[in-house]
Design a protein around this motif. Structure first.
Motif, PDB file in Angstrom:
ATOM      1  N   ARG A 172      -7.818 110.977  97.133  1.00 22.18           N
ATOM      2  CA  ARG A 172      -9.315 110.132  97.019  1.00 22.18           C
ATOM      3  C   ARG A 172      -9.572 109.525  98.381  1.00 22.18           C
ATOM      4  O   ARG A 172     -10.807 109.356  98.579  1.00 22.18           O
ATOM      5  CB  ARG A 172      -9.035 109.417  95.723  1.00 22.18           C
ATOM      6  N   TYR A 173      -8.425 108.684  98.555  1.00 21.64           N
ATOM      7  CA  TYR A 173      -8.777 107.872  99.846  1.00 21.64           C
ATOM      8  C   TYR A 173      -9.084 108.809 101.205  1.00 21.64           C
ATOM      9  O   TYR A 173     -10.013 108.285 101.918  1.00 21.64           O
ATOM     10  CB  TYR A 173      -7.341 107.125 100.210  1.00 21.64           C
ATOM     11  N   ALA A 174      -8.444 110.087 101.164  1.00 27.89           N
ATOM     12  CA  ALA A 174      -8.693 110.628 102.359  1.00 27.89           C
ATOM     13  C   ALA A 174     -10.161 111.306 102.401  1.00 27.89           C
ATOM     14  O   ALA A 174     -10.939 111.504 103.244  1.00 27.89           O
ATOM     15  CB  ALA A 174      -7.717 111.967 102.382  1.00 27.89           C
ATOM     16  N   LYS A 175     -10.545 111.727 101.080  1.00 29.09           N
ATOM     17  CA  LYS A 175     -12.062 112.267 101.011  1.00 29.09           C
ATOM     18  C   LYS A 175     -13.081 110.992 101.365  1.00 29.09           C
ATOM     19  O   LYS A 175     -14.050 111.413 102.084  1.00 29.09           O
ATOM     20  CB  LYS A 175     -12.364 112.402  99.689  1.00 29.09           C
ATOM     21  N   VAL A 176     -12.680 109.819 101.026  1.00 31.84           N
ATOM     22  CA  VAL A 176     -13.695 108.623 101.481  1.00 31.84           C
ATOM     23  C   VAL A 176     -13.636 108.512 102.773  1.00 31.84           C
ATOM     24  O   VAL A 176     -14.429 108.467 103.741  1.00 31.84           O
ATOM     25  CB  VAL A 176     -13.362 107.300 100.645  1.00 31.84           C
ATOM     26  N   ARG A 177     -12.371 108.649 103.450  1.00 32.23           N
ATOM     27  CA  ARG A 177     -12.033 108.406 104.799  1.00 32.23           C
ATOM     28  C   ARG A 177     -12.762 109.483 105.735  1.00 32.23           C
ATOM     29  O   ARG A 177     -13.376 109.303 106.716  1.00 32.23           O
ATOM     30  CB  ARG A 177     -10.596 108.454 105.165  1.00 32.23           C
ATOM     31  N   ARG A 178     -12.870 110.811 105.164  1.00 33.03           N
ATOM     32  CA  ARG A 178     -13.626 111.884 105.822  1.00 33.03           C
ATOM     33  C   ARG A 178     -15.050 111.583 106.043  1.00 33.03           C
ATOM     34  O   ARG A 178     -15.507 111.959 107.184  1.00 33.03           O
ATOM     35  CB  ARG A 178     -13.131 113.227 105.162  1.00 33.03           C
ATOM     36  N   ILE A 179     -15.428 111.113 104.891  1.00 32.92           N
ATOM     37  CA  ILE A 179     -17.089 111.066 104.893  1.00 32.92           C
ATOM     38  C   ILE A 179     -17.116 109.926 106.047  1.00 32.92           C
ATOM     39  O   ILE A 179     -18.208 109.828 106.882  1.00 32.92           O
ATOM     40  CB  ILE A 179     -17.674 110.490 103.686  1.00 32.92           C
ATOM     41  N   TRP A 180     -16.468 108.689 106.163  1.00 34.28           N
ATOM     42  CA  TRP A 180     -16.562 107.626 106.972  1.00 34.28           C
ATOM     43  C   TRP A 180     -16.514 108.263 108.322  1.00 34.28           C
ATOM     44  O   TRP A 180     -17.220 108.007 109.397  1.00 34.28           O
ATOM     45  CB  TRP A 180     -15.511 106.484 106.822  1.00 34.28           C
ATOM     46  N   ASP A 181     -15.287 108.935 108.760  1.00 34.50           N
ATOM     47  CA  ASP A 181     -15.106 109.359 110.120  1.00 34.50           C
ATOM     48  C   ASP A 181     -16.306 110.391 110.638  1.00 34.50           C
ATOM     49  O   ASP A 181     -16.553 110.214 111.718  1.00 34.50           O
ATOM     50  CB  ASP A 181     -13.582 110.029 110.014  1.00 34.50           C
ATOM     51  N   THR A 182     -16.411 111.237 109.689  1.00 35.97           N
ATOM     52  CA  THR A 182     -17.475 112.153 110.088  1.00 35.97           C
ATOM     53  C   THR A 182     -19.018 111.410 110.538  1.00 35.97           C
ATOM     54  O   THR A 182     -19.556 111.736 111.466  1.00 35.97           O
ATOM     55  CB  THR A 182     -17.848 113.348 109.237  1.00 35.97           C
ATOM     56  N   MET A 183     -18.974 110.475 109.632  1.00 33.01           N
ATOM     57  CA  MET A 183     -20.410 109.477 109.838  1.00 33.01           C
ATOM     58  C   MET A 183     -20.202 108.855 111.220  1.00 33.01           C
ATOM     59  O   MET A 183     -21.375 108.811 111.997  1.00 33.01           O
ATOM     60  CB  MET A 183     -20.755 108.449 108.735  1.00 33.01           C
ATOM     61  N   MET A 184     -19.046 108.299 111.580  1.00 34.21           N
ATOM     62  CA  MET A 184     -19.120 107.548 112.764  1.00 34.21           C
ATOM     63  C   MET A 184     -19.016 108.305 113.977  1.00 34.21           C
ATOM     64  O   MET A 184     -19.613 108.025 114.828  1.00 34.21           O
ATOM     65  CB  MET A 184     -17.394 106.641 112.875  1.00 34.21           C
ATOM     66  N   PHE A 185     -18.464 109.477 113.867  1.00 42.67           N
ATOM     67  CA  PHE A 185     -18.602 110.573 115.020  1.00 42.67           C
ATOM     68  C   PHE A 185     -20.143 110.810 115.206  1.00 42.67           C
ATOM     69  O   PHE A 185     -20.620 110.804 116.401  1.00 42.67           O
ATOM     70  CB  PHE A 185     -17.889 111.883 114.743  1.00 42.67           C
ATOM     71  N   TRP A 186     -20.884 111.166 114.216  1.00 45.88           N
ATOM     72  CA  TRP A 186     -22.175 111.565 114.111  1.00 45.88           C
ATOM     73  C   TRP A 186     -23.006 110.341 114.758  1.00 45.88           C
ATOM     74  O   TRP A 186     -23.653 110.574 115.677  1.00 45.88           O
ATOM     75  CB  TRP A 186     -22.760 111.832 112.734  1.00 45.88           C
ATOM     76  N   ARG A 187     -22.692 109.014 114.224  1.00 46.71           N
ATOM     77  CA  ARG A 187     -23.632 108.229 114.777  1.00 46.71           C
ATOM     78  C   ARG A 187     -23.246 107.864 116.110  1.00 46.71           C
ATOM     79  O   ARG A 187     -24.230 107.341 116.822  1.00 46.71           O
ATOM     80  CB  ARG A 187     -23.440 106.864 113.812  1.00 46.71           C
ATOM     81  N   LYS A 188     -22.003 107.795 116.533  1.00 48.38           N
ATOM     82  CA  LYS A 188     -21.829 107.379 117.800  1.00 48.38           C
ATOM     83  C   LYS A 188     -21.620 108.289 119.061  1.00 48.38           C
ATOM     84  O   LYS A 188     -21.819 107.790 120.210  1.00 48.38           O
ATOM     85  CB  LYS A 188     -20.229 106.426 118.024  1.00 48.38           C
ATOM     86  N   ASP A 189     -21.443 109.457 118.622  1.00 44.05           N
ATOM     87  CA  ASP A 189     -21.445 110.684 119.597  1.00 44.05           C
ATOM     88  C   ASP A 189     -22.475 111.682 119.493  1.00 44.05           C
ATOM     89  O   ASP A 189     -23.469 112.022 120.586  1.00 44.05           O
ATOM     90  CB  ASP A 189     -20.039 111.092 119.531  1.00 44.05           C
ATOM     91  N   VAL A 190     -22.731 112.364 118.337  1.00 39.26           N
ATOM     92  CA  VAL A 190     -23.615 113.341 118.351  1.00 39.26           C
ATOM     93  C   VAL A 190     -24.924 112.928 118.399  1.00 39.26           C
ATOM     94  O   VAL A 190     -25.805 113.398 119.045  1.00 39.26           O
ATOM     95  CB  VAL A 190     -23.122 114.129 116.879  1.00 39.26           C
ATOM     96  N   LEU A 191     -25.367 112.030 117.549  1.00 41.25           N
ATOM     97  CA  LEU A 191     -26.824 111.621 117.489  1.00 41.25           C
ATOM     98  C   LEU A 191     -27.177 111.065 118.653  1.00 41.25           C
ATOM     99  O   LEU A 191     -28.380 111.567 119.124  1.00 41.25           O
ATOM    100  CB  LEU A 191     -27.043 110.508 116.106  1.00 41.25           C
ATOM    101  N   PRO A 192     -26.711 110.250 119.280  1.00 46.78           N
ATOM    102  CA  PRO A 192     -27.207 109.834 120.550  1.00 46.78           C
ATOM    103  C   PRO A 192     -27.455 111.122 121.700  1.00 46.78           C
ATOM    104  O   PRO A 192     -28.306 111.098 122.402  1.00 46.78           O
ATOM    105  CB  PRO A 192     -26.143 108.880 121.213  1.00 46.78           C
ATOM    106  N   THR A 193     -26.327 111.929 121.541  1.00 45.34           N
ATOM    107  CA  THR A 193     -26.659 113.204 122.370  1.00 45.34           C
ATOM    108  C   THR A 193     -27.815 113.858 121.995  1.00 45.34           C
ATOM    109  O   THR A 193     -28.566 114.300 122.784  1.00 45.34           O
ATOM    110  CB  THR A 193     -25.352 113.992 122.507  1.00 45.34           C
ATOM    111  N   VAL A 194     -27.903 113.961 120.885  1.00 45.48           N
ATOM    112  CA  VAL A 194     -29.222 114.932 120.047  1.00 45.48           C
ATOM    113  C   VAL A 194     -30.507 114.297 120.690  1.00 45.48           C
ATOM    114  O   VAL A 194     -31.231 114.770 121.267  1.00 45.48           O
ATOM    115  CB  VAL A 194     -29.065 114.864 118.802  1.00 45.48           C
TER     116      VAL A 194
END
Ligand code: HEM
Length: 397
Positions: A172-194
């Protein structure tokens, strides 16, 4: 290619580092017909009738453009694959990536020269993230600190794969972490590049996907796939190569003395011996055409043992478990065997992986007094059916 010097080959020699580990992890998917024979593995990978054996995207509510390239088949696969193939042409590798590979290798080896010690399993990750990140677009223009933060965020996202063997609160913890980690990568790395590429396109994968009007989820799916396929694999490969070469003086000497083709041949032989990807899966569709029914059985899942194919004496010749520096002369283009797959899904990133390993090794192994100062640890990672190498510490004079 000049003939490379090596000790006489003993027929019983076994240079593999992963043989015992692979026996522990030799668990194939349920109901798979396991294929060990090299020719049969090759013919399944090359067959136009075979499909990737993964989830049914429709059943889990994904739009076709949100399915990562590696899981697609047929025309959809061909159309998507052409977005990236030009980035791996010999000319693009030479002109665009080689300067970055040399610069990154210099920077990482300077740390060893300054601190007199270095963890190869850590620098291999930095090398892989820098190059594949540049191809995607997410690391371009970042300084070293920015790069390290991006590398950490990607590592967090990818290592969520470990949750497949978890249960209870850990899962359960890993599932929440996965959403959080993916969101951080999206917001800080992918979205600014897009956003930046919508304003000013560059020659990277995100620019291509933006130009083709891919939505956010589709862009993230391909970016994550490239990180997994290109970074995790290359990281383990670099550590494996360093481990073999630092243990065997003849191999290191042969590598440093060889020309470009000779160095490539040595890397191919190491990957053939200890392939990073050990199993691929394919499925024969229920509506298999009549003319393919003699060769395959409709509805069957095939588990293809890349390792056995790579060590099949009928394909690779004598002493299949030994590093044989003359094998490349005999096998030519076939020398890596199935380490990068074969047919329509064959790894397009192989020139990137080999060149970055070559430039890093060529710089690293020339450092005076470089030696292995630890016993590397290697563990089977059941979630991704491969191994992870850690604790590869080197020191120098
Ligand atoms: C030593 C390092 C690498 C190894 C061992 C490796 C291995 C493989 C293998 C075995 C496949 C075939 C998968 C299948 O048939 O289902 C594959 C596909 C793929 N690899 Fe690599 N790879 C490496 C590095 C890279 C790099 C650096 C990239 C670049 C980003 C990359 C991108 C891809 C992509 C996009 C695919 C999917 C191709 C398709 O489905 O058409 N790989 N890789």
């Amino acid at each position: 290619m000049a003939t490379l010097a090596q000790p006489p080959l003993d027929h019983d020699r076994d240079d593999r580092k992963t043989a015992d580990l692979y026996e522990q992890g030799k668990i194939f998917k349920k109901k798979a017909e396991v294929v060990y024979d090299g020719d049969r593995v090759k013919s399944i990978l090359r067959s136009p009738h075979m499909m990737q054996d993964v989830f049914d995207a429709g059943a889990v509510g994904m739009k076709p453009e949100e399915v990562p390239l590696i899981f697609l088949d047929g025309k959809a696969h061909r159309d998507r694959r052409k977005h990236i193939t030009s980035y791996f042409s010999p000319r693009y590798i030479k002109e665009h990536f080689e300067p970055l590979m040399r610069k990154t290798a210099d920077m990482l080896v300077a740390d060893l020269e300054k601190n007199k010690q270095l963890r190869i399993d850590e620098v291999s990750w930095q090398m892989a993230v820098t190059l594949v990140g540049d191809l995607i677009g997410v690391t371009r223009g970042k300084d070293r600190e920015g790069m390290k933060k991006t590398a950490k965020r990607i590592e967090n996202c990818l290592y969520a794969t470990k949750m497949r063997t978890m249960t209870g609160w850990r899962l359960r913890y890993a599932k929440v972490r996965r959403i959080w980690d993916t969101m951080m990568f999206w917001r800080k790395d992918v979205l600014p590049t897009v956003k930046a590429r919508r304003q000013t396109p560059q020659d990277d994968v995100i620019s291509t996907l933006v130009k083709e009007n891919y939505g956010d989820r589709a862009i993230l799916a391909d970016v994550m796939m490239l990180c997994g396929a290109g970074m995790q694999t290359t990281r383990e490969f670099i550590s494996m190569v360093a481990w073999h070469m630092l243990e065997k003086d003849y191999l290191k000497d042969a590598f440093l003395a060889a020309d470009y083709e000779g160095k490539m041949g040595i890397l191919e032989e190491i990957l053939r011996l200890d392939p990073i990807v050990s199993t691929l899966y394919r499925r024969a569709p229920e509506n298999l055409p009549e003319n393919a029914k003699g060769e395959f059985t409709a509805g069957t899942r095939y588990g293809l043992s890349i390792r056995h194919a790579n060590h099949d004496p009928a394909l690779v010749g004598a002493c299949p478990h030994a590093i044989d520096l003359s094998r490349k002369e005999r096998l030519g283009d076939q020398a890596p065997m199935m380490s990068f797959g074969n047919g329509m899904h064959r790894c397009p990133g192989s020139p990137l992986a080999f060149n970055e390993t070559l430039f890093l090794m060529d710089r690293l192994l020339r450092v005076p007094g470089i030696r292995l100062a630890s016993s590397p640890r290697i563990e089977w990672e059941p979630n991704v059916s491969t191994f992870e190498i850690t604790n590869v510490l080197v020191t120098c004079d």
